[in-house]
Design an enzyme around this catalytic site. Sequence first.
Site, PDB file in Angstrom:
ATOM      1  N   SER A 146     -34.125  24.995  22.854  1.00 24.78           N
ATOM      2  CA  SER A 146     -33.017  25.047  23.819  1.00 24.78           C
ATOM      3  C   SER A 146     -31.705  25.557  23.240  1.00 24.78           C
ATOM      4  O   SER A 146     -30.740  25.752  23.999  1.00 24.78           O
ATOM      5  CB  SER A 146     -32.803  23.658  24.428  1.00 24.78           C
ATOM      6  OG  SER A 146     -33.907  23.299  25.249  1.00 24.78           O
ATOM      7  N   GLU A 165     -11.197  38.201 -42.591  1.00 22.28           N
ATOM      8  CA  GLU A 165     -12.028  39.384 -42.393  1.00 22.28           C
ATOM      9  C   GLU A 165     -11.374  40.681 -42.855  1.00 22.28           C
ATOM     10  O   GLU A 165     -12.058  41.572 -43.338  1.00 22.28           O
ATOM     11  CB  GLU A 165     -12.406  39.523 -40.907  1.00 22.28           C
ATOM     12  CG  GLU A 165     -13.284  38.412 -40.371  1.00 22.28           C
ATOM     13  CD  GLU A 165     -14.680  38.386 -40.991  1.00 22.28           C
ATOM     14  OE1 GLU A 165     -15.078  39.398 -41.596  1.00 22.28           O
ATOM     15  OE2 GLU A 165     -15.349  37.348 -40.894  1.00 22.28           O
TER      16      GLU A 165
END
Length: 664
Positions: free
Chosen positions: A363, A92
């Site tokens: 309960s 690049e």
Amino acid sequence: MEAEIKIKKKWRNIRLLSYIALLMIILIFIMFISFVIYLKILGPPPLTIPESSLYYTSDETVFGESHNGERRYWIGLENISPAAIQATLSIEDQTFYQHHGFDVKRIGGAVLANIKAGQKVQGASTITQQYARNLFLTMDKTWTRKISEAIYAARLEFHYDKGQILEGYLNTINFGHGAYGIEAASQYYFGKSSKELTLAEASMLMGIPKGPSIYSPLRSEEKAKRRQKLILDSMQENGYIEAEEAKRATNEQLTYIGKHPHHRADIAPYFYDMVQKELKTTVGLDDRVIALGGLQIYTTLDAEQQIIAEEIVDQVIPNSSDIQVGFAAMDPKTGFVTAMIGGRNYEESAFNRASQAVRQPGSTIKPFLYYAALEHGFTPATQLRSEKTTFEYDHGKSKYSPHNFNNRYADDEITMAQALAVSDNIYAVKTHLFLGEEVLANTVKNFGIQSEMKPVPSLALGTSGLKLMELLNGYSMFANGGKKVEPTFIKRVEDRNGKVLYEAKPNQEQILNPQLAFVMSHMMMGMFDHRLNGYASVTGTSLAGKMSRDYAGKSGSTNTDYWMAGFTPGLASVVWTGYDQGDEITLTADKLYAKNIWLQFMERSIEHQPEEQHIFKPPAGVEAVPMDPENGLWATDMCPTFRLTYFLKGTAPEEFCTEHLLGL
């Protein structure tokens, strides 16, 4: 004379050209200084880009991520394979470390090549220019865009060093298939970190950004291999590798994964949703930052416990059943939620039955009632009569006739310890009315329960709805000795640079009386203790033989809801099962799901943990007495059975049992 005039004219032209040249130099210098000042005034361009936010379990393993379709995991240059960096520079921008953002020689060469070909055949963009394009600009080909790109590139070079620019470039380029940046690409193509890339893998990857739709090896391995060879040749020419290394890399057979490592909540999707909610409400972040801010979100999720819970739910409840489930587990010491199931199938219903559903607890409300009773002078030995009873309230204007399971009663006095163990409803309502209906409604608030509790006689039997997480929070306070906890899903949030944005700080405020909290916890262990059997068996009979350690807990049921909640000092969990639409549960097998899920989860989760953290240790200020469970008196050798029972010091029974003495 004429020659003299020519000479003067010549020198005048030379001076004029000199002045013009000097003026141009001055203008260029002024323009350069102005441009530098302009760049200085503009300041450094922000480098923030959309980046995946990752979600970690308690052992810092990723279990989910959020993104906008671009998976990107920022990684430092030092954590990228040198081969990948060398391949990038070779293909690049070979003069990256020499230029200041623009390669004039390369630009000139590209212009000549393009003129000669009559079309664009060669590019001249440096890594800096490409990074600027990736960061800030659209991909249109106008002169405005090119000028903007040049200015951005100059700003990058002016304000950042080469290492920062190269790191940014490698973290932003497109590798196709939704993978942006070297780390996401390495994970997608090879299933490994970019630090571990070999020369062959690195050279293959760095060929893809030229044209992801063309050079991806998953689209065309032939074209990808040609591109890879070009990069290896370039690396050899630039002295990064030897010819033999290039040859080996070219011939190396690569294996491709083709799968992103993280998905939206691979496990625990309901927990993931809760984390998302907490990021907004507790941490204070907006949706965009959460999804694309590159956050590192460290949660309280215990992956092992979550997997255990999911497996058990799948095993216990048949696929053919429409019964739903809500489940959550918590570390009582910190409030850290370690596992959560909000339903049996997230894809079919994202409604979280653990955090959103309001159901009658039955309960399971009784431990809060009996804790209030302990505060008002009751003890585990306090006796009340269990018999069929109609209660009058509201100054005699209303009546309430609760009944026990299967309409069975002791028709005699029973202790509070036994009443809790066999879940006697008459004892509970009598206690509730004795204390006053407002007492329980107010007491539950101390346990972190915010749902509205109606102060009516039936409140003692859990007729006011609450959320599973509230019940879990309350039971965790029994487990930790009465300290305040809040359900916590997030330990810490960091930005992509590691800066801590949020960190949970558990509140250790003492809310309950620690002695009474332990007495209550020990009474809750009675549901598994056959020595508390009386006119009915303890409610945990079916589980007792399968337990490898001591647990405290309470089951609860209505016609439409079945619960099991319990804990050790190191782990608390709650299970709810029922139908979403509130249909009655009629099959006996369906009524056992909650208990079986709870016990199997607790047993498997604690199995490999240190035993020490799950032992119930009595605090100072309590004493143990061998109590006859039938009459609440101090048991003697003549009593057929006794249970070691804890009392607040000074409240234990002083009278010895005489009912079982010989000859009586």
